[in-house]
Design an enzyme around this catalytic site. Structure first.
Site, PDB file in Angstrom:
ATOM      1  N   LYS A  95       1.147  -1.264   0.127  1.00 29.43           N
ATOM      2  CA  LYS A  95       0.272   0.050  -0.173  1.00 29.43           C
ATOM      3  C   LYS A  95       1.318   0.921   0.361  1.00 29.43           C
ATOM      4  O   LYS A  95       2.232   1.473   0.079  1.00 29.43           O
ATOM      5  CB  LYS A  95      -0.408   0.052   1.590  1.00 29.43           C
ATOM      6  N   VAL A 196     -23.893   4.536   1.507  1.00 25.54           N
ATOM      7  CA  VAL A 196     -24.410   4.251   0.618  1.00 25.54           C
ATOM      8  C   VAL A 196     -23.524   5.155  -0.117  1.00 25.54           C
ATOM      9  O   VAL A 196     -24.199   6.464  -1.181  1.00 25.54           O
ATOM     10  CB  VAL A 196     -26.025   4.696   0.240  1.00 25.54           C
TER      11      VAL A 196
HETATM   12  P1  NAD Z   1     -17.547   6.312  -0.889  1.00 22.93           P
HETATM   13  O1  NAD Z   1     -16.751   7.076  -0.280  1.00 22.93           O
HETATM   14  O2  NAD Z   1     -17.763   6.225  -1.663  1.00 22.93           O
HETATM   15  O3  NAD Z   1     -18.645   5.785   0.240  1.00 22.93           O
HETATM   16  C1  NAD Z   1     -18.566   5.409   1.446  1.00 22.93           C
HETATM   17  C2  NAD Z   1     -19.604   6.410   1.969  1.00 22.93           C
HETATM   18  O4  NAD Z   1     -19.503   6.440   3.367  1.00 22.93           O
HETATM   19  C3  NAD Z   1     -20.135   7.817   2.048  1.00 22.93           C
HETATM   20  O5  NAD Z   1     -21.550   8.136   1.260  1.00 22.93           O
HETATM   21  C4  NAD Z   1     -19.461   8.588   2.898  1.00 22.93           C
HETATM   22  O6  NAD Z   1     -21.016   9.325   3.336  1.00 22.93           O
HETATM   23  C5  NAD Z   1     -20.054   7.230   4.320  1.00 22.93           C
HETATM   24  N1  NAD Z   1     -20.012   7.700   5.248  1.00 22.93           N
HETATM   25  C6  NAD Z   1     -18.556   8.262   6.236  1.00 22.93           C
HETATM   26  N2  NAD Z   1     -18.531   8.204   7.047  1.00 22.93           N
HETATM   27  C7  NAD Z   1     -19.654   8.575   7.228  1.00 22.93           C
HETATM   28  C8  NAD Z   1     -20.413   7.330   8.792  1.00 22.93           C
HETATM   29  N3  NAD Z   1     -20.185   7.648  10.222  1.00 22.93           N
HETATM   30  N4  NAD Z   1     -22.092   7.040   9.096  1.00 22.93           N
HETATM   31  C9  NAD Z   1     -22.096   6.886   8.330  1.00 22.93           C
HETATM   32  N5  NAD Z   1     -21.944   6.885   6.612  1.00 22.93           N
HETATM   33  C10 NAD Z   1     -20.206   7.369   6.803  1.00 22.93           C
HETATM   34  O7  NAD Z   1     -16.912   4.959  -0.392  1.00 22.93           O
HETATM   35  P2  NAD Z   1     -16.326   2.801  -1.191  1.00 22.93           P
HETATM   36  O8  NAD Z   1     -16.016   3.390  -2.315  1.00 22.93           O
HETATM   37  O9  NAD Z   1     -18.321   3.301  -1.219  1.00 22.93           O
HETATM   38  O10 NAD Z   1     -16.028   2.080   0.149  1.00 22.93           O
HETATM   39  C11 NAD Z   1     -16.620   1.928   0.995  1.00 22.93           C
HETATM   40  C12 NAD Z   1     -15.857   0.706   1.882  1.00 22.93           C
HETATM   41  O11 NAD Z   1     -15.107  -0.043   1.579  1.00 22.93           O
HETATM   42  C13 NAD Z   1     -14.814   1.611   2.637  1.00 22.93           C
HETATM   43  O12 NAD Z   1     -14.884   1.394   3.912  1.00 22.93           O
HETATM   44  C14 NAD Z   1     -13.769   1.516   1.631  1.00 22.93           C
HETATM   45  O13 NAD Z   1     -12.662   1.684   1.828  1.00 22.93           O
HETATM   46  C15 NAD Z   1     -14.495   0.318   1.500  1.00 22.93           C
HETATM   47  N6  NAD Z   1     -13.945  -0.754   0.584  1.00 22.93           N
HETATM   48  C16 NAD Z   1     -14.428  -0.053  -1.149  1.00 22.93           C
HETATM   49  C17 NAD Z   1     -13.890  -0.601  -2.402  1.00 22.93           C
HETATM   50  C18 NAD Z   1     -13.612  -0.137  -3.631  1.00 22.93           C
HETATM   51  O14 NAD Z   1     -14.179  -1.358  -4.152  1.00 22.93           O
HETATM   52  N7  NAD Z   1     -14.285   0.939  -3.756  1.00 22.93           N
HETATM   53  C19 NAD Z   1     -12.882  -2.062  -2.211  1.00 22.93           C
HETATM   54  C20 NAD Z   1     -12.491  -2.155  -1.258  1.00 22.93           C
HETATM   55  C21 NAD Z   1     -13.027  -2.028   0.159  1.00 22.93           C
END
Ligand code: NAD
Length: 370
Positions: A95, A196
């Protein structure tokens, strides 16, 4: 460069603690990059390359100190090793973090400088996107190194991996339902999706198509509005009371550490399965607590591996069908973890880690003997 925030000087004890984290975490290599001209301050952590080159995204964040950034990159790179190993990929874990405010400090020059640094690692580390690094940024990095993946679709890459991640989470949730209820149908199941964003929205659509009853929670009102407009029947859950809801499944898709002593004292669900990384605030304590409460926990690094699978497929020439097919293995892998956890009477997170470690030791040894 304007608006440059000064990085706090790490105290000796902060540095010592981060370095001891490196030793106990078993990292192979940690490289710090500084470039005065572009303001780049970055750290690449290569945790383990027994199964192949270390792949993991680059996160840009305004860390308060270099020690904080180091702690984060060490933790994240270790997680990537487990994720790649359990998913059957011939990749190791790594990373990178760029220290700085993405809004004000990120520039083409900085990203291309970073690309040059990554190139200097000669393929031991392959980078990709993560928080605050977009596919546009990946294009800049790709101008300086071929050791990068996650390019936009128009450039032959896989584009945004989030829908593939959501598909893997959905399948991991179905496997959990099979284990907990004897059927993998999610029809009529009450699911709370916290967060979401890109992954959460796609997951909610799949859940709704399957006939699940979905609650959503987010701190971003625009995202809440987008999903409730797009998918009918979705209800919004209040942050203060969402863990008291009568639900079957909790899907953490926002931040890490939401499965903690407080949420567990209130949650009455039978399954926890979501996309967020590092969902358990403390793997040992809360992994055990989840088990004692009779909740089935689908290990995060297993069921959210669709995004990693997607970028890994790009390394051999991107094909969406292939990425989805490989992601479907998550269902069987989750069933295997559940069966081992049950047979050995251990938390599912421990079973998943043991499986990953076995593959790193076993297959890694064969690979090293070539
Ligand atoms: P994103 O930033 O698009 O969405 C995250 C959402 O969580 C946002 O809408 C944000 O407003 C909300 N959020 C943040 N803090 C919050 C809280 N305290 N309470 C409620 N909602 C809250 O991110 P993403 O790409 O959808 O990823 C979501 C999670 O999955 C992250 O933890 C990310 O590390 C993990 N992840 C994502 C991927 C990917 O392909 N995008 C892959 C593996 C893991």
């Amino acid at each position: 460069m304007s608006n440059t925030t000064e990085l706090a000087i790490a105290t000796a004890s902060e540095v010592a603690s981060a370095l001891s984290g490196m030793q106990t975490g078993g990292h192979e290599q940690v490289v710090h990059f500084y470039d005065q001209a572009t303001g780049l301050k970055a750290i690449v952590a290569i945790h383990n390359t027994h199964l192949g080159p270390a792949l993991g995204g680059t996160r840009m964040w305004a860390y308060k100190s270099e020690a904080e950034a180091l702690t984060d990159v060490l933790r994240l790179s270790r997680g990537m090793t487990y994720k790649a190993a359990i998913t059957g990929l011939n990749l190791g874990g790594g990373k990178a973090v760029i220290i700085g405010d993405a809004k004000n400090q990120k520039s083409e020059a900085m990203l291309r400088r970073f690309g040059k640094f990554v190139n200097g690692l000669a393929g031991r580390y392959i980078t990709a996107e993560d928080v605050n690094i977009s596919t546009r940024d990946i294009e800049y990095i790709a101008m300086e190194t071929k050791h990068v993946t996650g390019l936009p679709e128009i450039l032959g890459g896989g584009g945004d991996p989030s829908p593939v991640t959501a598909y893997g989470v959905f399948l991991g949730m179905k496997a959990s339902a099979k284990e907990a209820y004897g059927s993998d149908s999610l029809k009529g199941k009450k699911v709370l999706v916290q967060g979401v964003g890109k992954v959460g929205q796609s997951l909610v659509e799949q859940l709704s198509n399957e006939g699940a009853q979905v609650w959503v929670n987010d701190i971003n009102q625009d995202n809440l509005k987008a999903i409730t407009t797009k998918v009918s029947g979705v209800q919004v859950a209040d942050s203060a009371t969402m863990f008291d809801l009568d639900i079957d499944i909790y899907a953490p898709c926002a931040l890490g550490a939401t499965v903690n002593s407080d949420s567990l004292s209130r949650l009455r669900c039978s399954i926890i399965a979501g996309a967020a990384n590092n969902q358990l605030a403390d793997e040992d304590i809360h992994g055990q607590m989840v088990k004692e409460k009779g909740i089935l926990y689908a290990p995060d690094f297993l069921i959210n591996a669709g995004g990693l699978i997607n970028v890994s497929v790009e390394l051999d020439g991107y094909n969406r069908q292939r990425a989805l097919l490989k992601t479907e293995n998550i269902y069987d892998a989750a069933m295997n973890v559940f069966s081992i956890a049950k047979a050995q009477n251990i938390p599912t997170i421990q079973a998943a880690k043991h499986l990953a470690e076995q593959r790193i030791d076993g297959v890694g040894r064969i690979r090293l003997s070539y």
